[in-house]
Enzyme design. Structure first.
Site, mmCIF file in Angstrom:
data_model
loop_
_atom_site.group_PDB
_atom_site.id
_atom_site.type_symbol
_atom_site.label_atom_id
_atom_site.label_comp_id
_atom_site.label_asym_id
_atom_site.label_seq_id
_atom_site.Cartn_x
_atom_site.Cartn_y
_atom_site.Cartn_z
ATOM 1 N N LYS A 78 0.844 -1.205 0.000
ATOM 2 C CA LYS A 78 0.000 0.000 0.000
ATOM 3 C C LYS A 78 0.874 1.248 0.000
ATOM 4 O O LYS A 78 0.672 2.162 -0.802
ATOM 5 C CB LYS A 78 -0.898 0.004 1.245
ATOM 6 N N ASN A 79 1.856 1.268 0.886
ATOM 7 C CA ASN A 79 2.651 2.488 1.050
ATOM 8 C C ASN A 79 3.582 2.766 -0.134
ATOM 9 O O ASN A 79 4.100 3.871 -0.268
ATOM 10 C CB ASN A 79 3.446 2.430 2.355
ATOM 11 N N ARG A 83 -4.010 10.520 5.144
ATOM 12 C CA ARG A 83 -2.895 11.439 5.318
ATOM 13 C C ARG A 83 -1.978 11.484 4.092
ATOM 14 O O ARG A 83 -1.434 12.533 3.754
ATOM 15 C CB ARG A 83 -2.097 11.028 6.557
ATOM 16 N N CYS A 111 -4.694 8.492 9.730
ATOM 17 C CA CYS A 111 -4.597 7.757 10.984
ATOM 18 C C CYS A 111 -4.465 8.715 12.166
ATOM 19 O O CYS A 111 -3.769 9.722 12.070
ATOM 20 C CB CYS A 111 -3.355 6.871 10.965
ATOM 21 N N ARG A 148 1.565 14.258 13.834
ATOM 22 C CA ARG A 148 1.788 14.093 12.401
ATOM 23 C C ARG A 148 1.716 15.397 11.601
ATOM 24 O O ARG A 148 0.891 15.571 10.713
ATOM 25 C CB ARG A 148 0.810 13.064 11.823
ATOM 26 N N ASP A 162 5.162 0.358 12.119
ATOM 27 C CA ASP A 162 3.897 -0.223 11.649
ATOM 28 C C ASP A 162 3.707 -1.675 12.090
ATOM 29 O O ASP A 162 2.650 -2.258 11.845
ATOM 30 C CB ASP A 162 3.814 -0.128 10.113
ATOM 31 N N VAL A 168 9.140 6.476 16.708
ATOM 32 C CA VAL A 168 8.833 7.185 15.462
ATOM 33 C C VAL A 168 7.630 8.122 15.617
ATOM 34 O O VAL A 168 7.676 9.269 15.182
ATOM 35 C CB VAL A 168 8.624 6.194 14.292
ATOM 36 N N ARG A 225 -8.376 -0.217 5.117
ATOM 37 C CA ARG A 225 -7.468 0.751 4.502
ATOM 38 C C ARG A 225 -6.140 0.096 4.143
ATOM 39 O O ARG A 225 -5.431 0.587 3.268
ATOM 40 C CB ARG A 225 -7.191 1.916 5.468
HETATM 41 C C1 UD1 Z 1 4.766 6.623 6.415
HETATM 42 C C2 UD1 Z 1 3.843 5.429 6.282
HETATM 43 C C3 UD1 Z 1 3.371 4.965 7.649
HETATM 44 C C4 UD1 Z 1 4.587 4.710 8.565
HETATM 45 C C5 UD1 Z 1 5.525 5.905 8.576
HETATM 46 C C6 UD1 Z 1 6.810 5.638 9.342
HETATM 47 C C7 UD1 Z 1 2.760 5.828 4.146
HETATM 48 C C8 UD1 Z 1 1.525 6.168 3.413
HETATM 49 N N1 UD1 Z 1 2.696 5.822 5.486
HETATM 50 O O1 UD1 Z 1 3.994 7.654 7.000
HETATM 51 O O2 UD1 Z 1 2.623 3.771 7.485
HETATM 52 O O3 UD1 Z 1 4.133 4.482 9.871
HETATM 53 O O4 UD1 Z 1 5.885 6.271 7.235
HETATM 54 O O5 UD1 Z 1 7.461 4.549 8.818
HETATM 55 O O6 UD1 Z 1 3.777 5.530 3.560
HETATM 56 N N2 UD1 Z 1 6.888 14.272 10.882
HETATM 57 C C9 UD1 Z 1 7.001 15.612 11.211
HETATM 58 N N3 UD1 Z 1 6.885 16.540 10.235
HETATM 59 C C10 UD1 Z 1 6.655 16.193 8.920
HETATM 60 C C11 UD1 Z 1 6.554 14.831 8.593
HETATM 61 C C12 UD1 Z 1 6.675 13.888 9.602
HETATM 62 O O7 UD1 Z 1 7.205 15.951 12.369
HETATM 63 O O8 UD1 Z 1 6.569 17.093 8.067
HETATM 64 C C13 UD1 Z 1 7.014 13.254 11.957
HETATM 65 C C14 UD1 Z 1 5.695 12.492 12.146
HETATM 66 O O9 UD1 Z 1 4.830 13.195 12.985
HETATM 67 C C15 UD1 Z 1 6.195 11.194 12.731
HETATM 68 C C16 UD1 Z 1 7.528 10.977 12.034
HETATM 69 O O10 UD1 Z 1 7.925 12.244 11.549
HETATM 70 O O11 UD1 Z 1 6.408 11.330 14.105
HETATM 71 C C17 UD1 Z 1 7.487 9.965 10.909
HETATM 72 O O12 UD1 Z 1 6.638 10.407 9.903
HETATM 73 P P1 UD1 Z 1 6.827 10.042 8.366
HETATM 74 O O13 UD1 Z 1 8.071 9.264 8.162
HETATM 75 O O14 UD1 Z 1 6.634 11.289 7.583
HETATM 76 O O15 UD1 Z 1 5.590 9.100 8.135
HETATM 77 P P2 UD1 Z 1 4.516 9.159 6.981
HETATM 78 O O16 UD1 Z 1 5.172 9.426 5.674
HETATM 79 O O17 UD1 Z 1 3.382 9.998 7.399
#
Ligand code: UD1
Length: 417
Positions: A22-23, A92, A116, A121, A305, A327, A397
């Site tokens: 999915k991701n 998201r 989620c 986030r 995850d 994370v 999802r």
């Molecule tokens: C992706 C995955 C999700 C997985 C996560 C971490 C998808 C669709 N989702 O989510 O399943 O759990 O990677 O492996 O691929 N953060 C900030 N600012 C930002 C962006 C992120 O502070 O602009 C923080 C988030 O709040 C979180 C951490 O960074 O604490 C990790 O987020 P990120 O790696 O961006 O995860 P996603 O891409 O949302």
């Protein structure tokens, strides 16, 4: 609303095919906006988040032809540059519309994201990167509005944290920027590599994806391409842990063991027998398991995850253990629900302290987010008696044919409407 009913206590046995990731599929589908030529994506899982993305692409101006696990995306009309609340709030990953639209249209308005309910986030890392690439950003009326009237310019972007989504968004934008970009402290997840491979097939010039430094030479135009999405490593991890929690003996097919090395190592140390073959993994329970602490990290560390699923497993394993979530903040919504099954868990900041060896008993439980849902299903499979799991739209999802796959493995599981 649909519910899943499980009568626990059955040992899983047999073969299970792992679906496409999915991701990986999500950013790859959004990448189709970078060209007007047709793209074909295979091994796309049939999931709510995928359908949300396809509806989104259709709203923006793409024509979608979907057959089983294959999606063909064609261009129809002029693209819209506005991503409204109704589409973005469902997922998201909708923020991944930002990169391609900014690159193609030089403007994009995106409603602030939902998805989620885990932690705060924010999207500051994404926005900071777009600023470096030359976008002017304004946040008003619940929308992020970005403009790059003279086009995006290549830049050096250092991420304060290796965010998966931000790394993807930068790739999706920088491939069409003028000149060279460099991402420092990039995310190294397999999904990043898969996206970069697809973008390179479309004509992009990306080097270093899968490492912490990625170099992107901007190109003028991208073209159509065909791609097969990699297997879903989190779905695979979930089935491996399901084999452990049910004392099962199963074979995972269409899987890349290297992508879940951290989970495999923990399971082996717990005492599970695991053998790897080309694109297959055989996992078998042979003796009483030992507890193992985990601490979630970015790839190649133990994946966040698969944290909730591990917590479920440790709840029934003899001894004490700790699960640490590094994370996301607040990714413990499954804890009170697991306690309903009888699990002995205490949350303290980033840690969950687990007193194992609990005999779980079936309970009604409610899913709060995708991976929390997976943990509840695992608890239900291990518990004595009946569990009724509600709000399973979260599971839809991210897990393709969940109850069918578990049923084929011998679980007593059904969905009711
Ligand atoms: C992706 C995955 C999700 C997985 C996560 C971490 C998808 C669709 N989702 O989510 O399943 O759990 O990677 O492996 O691929 N953060 C900030 N600012 C930002 C962006 C992120 O502070 O602009 C923080 C988030 O709040 C979180 C951490 O960074 O604490 C990790 O987020 P990120 O790696 O961006 O995860 P996603 O891409 O949302």
């Amino acid at each position: 609303m649909d519910k899943i009913i499980i009568k626990g206590g059955k040992k899983l046995k047999g073969k299970v095919g792992i679906s496409g990731s999915k991701n990986s599929a999500l950013p790859i589908l959004f990448a189709s906006l970078l060209t007007d030529e047709p793209v074909v994506i295979n091994n796309v899982p049939n999931l709510a988040d995928i359908n949300t993305t396809l509806a989104f692409l259709n709203f923006i101006g793409k024509k979608i032809i979907k057959k089983a696990n294959s999606v063909k995306i064609l261009s129809s009309l002029d693209y819209k540059h506005i991503a409204p609340y109704d589409l973005v709030r469902k997922m998201r990953a909708s923020v991944l519309i930002m990169g391609p639209l900014l690159a193609r249209l030089k403007k994009v308005d995106v409603s602030l994201p939902g998805g989620c309910a885990i932690g705060a986030r924010p999207i500051d890392i994404h926005l900071e990167a777009f600023k470096k690439l030359g976008a002017k950003i304004e946040v008003s009326g619940g929308y992020v509005k970005m403009r790059a009237e003279n086009g995006l310019m290549g830049a050096e972007i250092k991420l304060r944290f290796p965010s998966v989504g931000a790394t993807e968004n930068i790739l999706l934008a920088a491939v069409l920027a003028k000149g060279k970009s460099k991402i420092i402290n990039a995310a190294k997840e397999p999904e990043i590599e898969d996206l970069a491979n697809f973008l390179n097939k479309m004509g992009a010039k990306i080097k270093g994806a899968g490492t912490k430094t990625i170099i992107i030479e901007g190109v003028e135009k991208m073209h159509g391409a065909i791609h097969n999405v990699i297997p879903d490593r989190i779905e695979a991890a979930t089935y491996l842990i399901a084999a452990a929690i049910t004392k099962g003996d199963i074979i995972l097919e269409n899987v890349i063991a290297d992508h879940i090395r951290a989970v495999i190592e923990k399971l082996k140390k717990s005492g599970m027998h695991i053998k790897e073959y080309k694109s297959k993994i055989h996992i078998k329970w042979i003796k009483k398991l030992k507890t193992q602490n985990i601490s979630t990290e970015v790839y190649p560390g133990y994946p966040t995850d698969a944290q909730a699923q591990w917590t479920a497993l440790m709840s029934v394993t003899d001894g004490k253990s700790t699960v640490k979530e590094n994370v996301f903040e607040n990714r413990f919504m499954h804890i009170p629900e697991l306690q309903r099954f009888g699990a002995d868990l205490i949350i303290d900041g980033k840690n969950v302290y687990i007193k194992g060896a609990k005999k779980l008993s079936g309970a009604p439980a409610m899913v709060s987010d995708l991976r929390a849902g997976a943990a509840l299903v695992l608890a239900g499979l291990a518990a004595e008696g009946e569990s009724i799991i509600s709000r399973i739209y979260h599971l839809d999802r991210g897990y393709e044919l969940l109850e069918k796959k578990f049923k084929k493995l011998g679980a007593d599981i059904k969905r009711i409407s």
